[in-house]
Design an enzyme around this catalytic site. Sequence first.
Site, PDB file in Angstrom:
ATOM      1  N   TYR A   1     -13.488   6.605  -0.290  1.00  0.00           N
ATOM      2  CA  TYR A   1     -13.646   5.243   0.224  1.00  0.00           C
ATOM      3  C   TYR A   1     -15.080   4.752   0.139  1.00  0.00           C
ATOM      4  O   TYR A   1     -15.329   3.587  -0.137  1.00  0.00           O
ATOM      5  CB  TYR A   1     -13.174   5.170   1.681  1.00  0.00           C
ATOM      6  CG  TYR A   1     -11.680   5.298   1.798  1.00  0.00           C
ATOM      7  CD1 TYR A   1     -10.868   4.174   1.710  1.00  0.00           C
ATOM      8  CD2 TYR A   1     -11.062   6.538   1.947  1.00  0.00           C
ATOM      9  CE1 TYR A   1      -9.485   4.274   1.791  1.00  0.00           C
ATOM     10  CE2 TYR A   1      -9.686   6.645   2.024  1.00  0.00           C
ATOM     11  CZ  TYR A   1      -8.904   5.509   1.940  1.00  0.00           C
ATOM     12  OH  TYR A   1      -7.537   5.613   2.001  1.00  0.00           O
TER      13      TYR A   1
ATOM     14  N   HIS B   1       0.092  15.069   7.312  1.00  0.00           N
ATOM     15  CA  HIS B   1      -0.828  13.933   7.438  1.00  0.00           C
ATOM     16  C   HIS B   1      -0.956  13.633   8.935  1.00  0.00           C
ATOM     17  O   HIS B   1      -0.642  12.554   9.394  1.00  0.00           O
ATOM     18  CB  HIS B   1      -0.308  12.738   6.632  1.00  0.00           C
ATOM     19  CG  HIS B   1      -1.354  11.699   6.317  1.00  0.00           C
ATOM     20  ND1 HIS B   1      -1.613  11.249   5.032  1.00  0.00           N
ATOM     21  CD2 HIS B   1      -2.192  11.012   7.109  1.00  0.00           C
ATOM     22  CE1 HIS B   1      -2.558  10.323   5.060  1.00  0.00           C
ATOM     23  NE2 HIS B   1      -2.930  10.153   6.320  1.00  0.00           N
TER      24      HIS B   1
ATOM     25  N   ASN C   1      -9.606  11.775  -1.630  1.00  0.00           N
ATOM     26  CA  ASN C   1      -9.569  10.441  -1.036  1.00  0.00           C
ATOM     27  C   ASN C   1     -10.997   9.935  -1.006  1.00  0.00           C
ATOM     28  O   ASN C   1     -11.863  10.558  -0.376  1.00  0.00           O
ATOM     29  CB  ASN C   1      -9.006  10.486   0.379  1.00  0.00           C
ATOM     30  CG  ASN C   1      -7.533  10.856   0.389  1.00  0.00           C
ATOM     31  OD1 ASN C   1      -6.902  10.957  -0.661  1.00  0.00           O
ATOM     32  ND2 ASN C   1      -6.984  11.053   1.572  1.00  0.00           N
TER      33      ASN C   1
ATOM     34  N   GLU D   1      -6.741  15.485   4.122  1.00  0.00           N
ATOM     35  CA  GLU D   1      -8.024  15.332   4.813  1.00  0.00           C
ATOM     36  C   GLU D   1      -8.194  16.280   6.003  1.00  0.00           C
ATOM     37  O   GLU D   1      -8.249  15.848   7.168  1.00  0.00           O
ATOM     38  CB  GLU D   1      -8.212  13.881   5.277  1.00  0.00           C
ATOM     39  CG  GLU D   1      -8.120  12.867   4.168  1.00  0.00           C
ATOM     40  CD  GLU D   1      -8.379  11.425   4.621  1.00  0.00           C
ATOM     41  OE1 GLU D   1      -8.531  11.201   5.828  1.00  0.00           O
ATOM     42  OE2 GLU D   1      -8.440  10.541   3.759  1.00  0.00           O
TER      43      GLU D   1
ATOM     44  N   ARG E   1       3.120   8.140  -3.097  1.00  0.00           N
ATOM     45  CA  ARG E   1       2.707   9.254  -2.246  1.00  0.00           C
ATOM     46  C   ARG E   1       3.024   8.913  -0.789  1.00  0.00           C
ATOM     47  O   ARG E   1       2.614   7.865  -0.285  1.00  0.00           O
ATOM     48  CB  ARG E   1       1.202   9.500  -2.410  1.00  0.00           C
ATOM     49  CG  ARG E   1       0.667  10.526  -1.458  1.00  0.00           C
ATOM     50  CD  ARG E   1      -0.818  10.844  -1.646  1.00  0.00           C
ATOM     51  NE  ARG E   1      -1.202  11.751  -0.591  1.00  0.00           N
ATOM     52  CZ  ARG E   1      -2.205  11.552   0.268  1.00  0.00           C
ATOM     53  NH1 ARG E   1      -2.988  10.489   0.164  1.00  0.00           N
ATOM     54  NH2 ARG E   1      -2.447  12.412   1.217  1.00  0.00           N
TER      55      ARG E   1
ATOM     56  N   GLU F   1      -6.187   8.772  -2.593  1.00  0.00           N
ATOM     57  CA  GLU F   1      -6.364   7.535  -1.808  1.00  0.00           C
ATOM     58  C   GLU F   1      -7.645   6.851  -2.241  1.00  0.00           C
ATOM     59  O   GLU F   1      -8.670   7.510  -2.480  1.00  0.00           O
ATOM     60  CB  GLU F   1      -6.489   7.811  -0.306  1.00  0.00           C
ATOM     61  CG  GLU F   1      -5.212   8.151   0.396  1.00  0.00           C
ATOM     62  CD  GLU F   1      -5.411   8.410   1.887  1.00  0.00           C
ATOM     63  OE1 GLU F   1      -6.343   7.830   2.489  1.00  0.00           O
ATOM     64  OE2 GLU F   1      -4.626   9.205   2.427  1.00  0.00           O
TER      65      GLU F   1
HETATM   66  O1  IFM Z   1      -5.506   5.301   6.947  1.00  0.00           O
HETATM   67  C1  IFM Z   1      -6.265   6.381   6.524  1.00  0.00           C
HETATM   68  C2  IFM Z   1      -5.381   7.491   5.996  1.00  0.00           C
HETATM   69  O2  IFM Z   1      -4.461   7.911   6.948  1.00  0.00           O
HETATM   70  C3  IFM Z   1      -6.226   8.689   5.607  1.00  0.00           C
HETATM   71  N1  IFM Z   1      -7.290   8.295   4.746  1.00  0.00           N
HETATM   72  C4  IFM Z   1      -8.108   7.171   5.095  1.00  0.00           C
HETATM   73  C5  IFM Z   1      -7.225   5.985   5.425  1.00  0.00           C
HETATM   74  C6  IFM Z   1      -8.095   4.767   5.820  1.00  0.00           C
HETATM   75  O3  IFM Z   1      -8.887   5.065   6.916  1.00  0.00           O
END
Ligand code: IFM
Length: 446
Positions: free
Chosen positions: A295, A118, A293, A163, A75, A351
């Site tokens: 985290y 992005h 995404n 995002e 990606r 992500e």
């Molecule tokens: O680096 C970023 C990415 O550009 C978008 N999602 C989160 C990642 C980590 O912060």
Amino acid sequence: MSRFSNEFIFGTATSSYQIEGAYQEDGRTPSIWDHFSRIPGKVRNMENGDVACNHYHRYEEDVEILKRLGVDSYRFSIAWPRIFPEPGKYNPTGMDFYKRLITSLRENNIKPAVTLYHWDLPMWAYKRGGWINRDSVHWFLEYAEKCFSELDDMVYLWITHNEPWCAGFLGYHQGIHAPGHTDMEEALKAVHHILLSHGATVDLLKNKLQSKTPIGITLNLSPVYPASSSMNDLLAANNADGYSNRWFLDPIFKGKYPVDMMNLFSKYVHDFNLVQEGDLEQISIECDFLGINYYSRNLVQFVGASDLLFKPAFSEYEKTSMGWDIAPNEFKDLIRRLRKEYTKLPIYITENGAAFDDYLSEDGKIYDHDRQRYIELHLKAIADLNEEGMNIVGYYLWSLLDNFEWAYGYSKRFGITYVDFETQQRILKESGIRYAEIIRSRTINS
Ligand code: IFM
């Protein structure tokens, strides 16, 4: 031991501004990040993406790393200012770079998953009001149409936006990201136009161009928890969830903005023409998949002296070097909630990954066991979720390379490949070697 199906897509992810460099080459003009990163105090050490990983010139070496990993898909995003360096002026030389990259990927049986936006908005668009201007939808469509006409037959899947929460709220409300504004009304406009452009782009590809290539959007979602069961903290959690999750999920999947948040935001909105007839139908147009995404989770508490009445609460969870809680169980909560309240569409985790402080050891290796464990925990969560029938169809690890981490510059390393930014040498970290093993065996330990 859990097994991933043969159809499950393993990949890695990057984005244009974070890795490409070549900021003035082959006709590219500045984006808002070229501009923002030059304003003192905005990016750590005033670093920028001028060179980054020099991927623009080293993409073949990076495809070799993808081959070594054995990924099914890669990606990446297209830099809009390479394709349209000036209003209405198409730059075929900029497009040629992506043709070369995609050709190289396909020659190696790696499926290209392409993000259109992005965050590198061309400066020419910003000067005309950027995402605050409703015309941004047309500028974006013109750009998307060119990408589709040139690349669609070679692309595995399209992602309209990465995002929108960051592009909208970090960029126009919190001022932490480009363009660095701190105005809630502007942020609400920016988000609305980004979402509109998403819907219009899906409509263009699927209905006008009759393409069969899957298309969707990527949201960064974070399940929110209150620090206590007090009424105040519950209210704080509701607002945090509204701000980071529901403000995007509700229009996309339910065709309406959440009423509680509209009330909260109403004092900022003076432009009553913002949401026009037909907009919400456009935004909620059916896609082929949802990209997520993920985290971390978000633990919050009430604070009276803030517009949205919440702030991050102290959490005892183990953390990555971003200070983010490592929370694979909460990831499961998030996916179950999405299935219950929002969508049955296939889900790609577009992500997931972690920054940790890496050290190049004397033997030339990077023993990043923290990152390895983080990846394993989340892949195990996906395997468990799929056993429950949650239909997660792919996983893109962030990131293939250490890269420019926005306001943090190069201080945060998310890569499974170490990059020496002086020499541009790449070294696959232990986490990358482990990821390759998982891909090869398509299994993850319990
Ligand atoms: O680096 C970023 C990415 O550009 C978008 N999602 C989160 C990642 C980590 O912060």
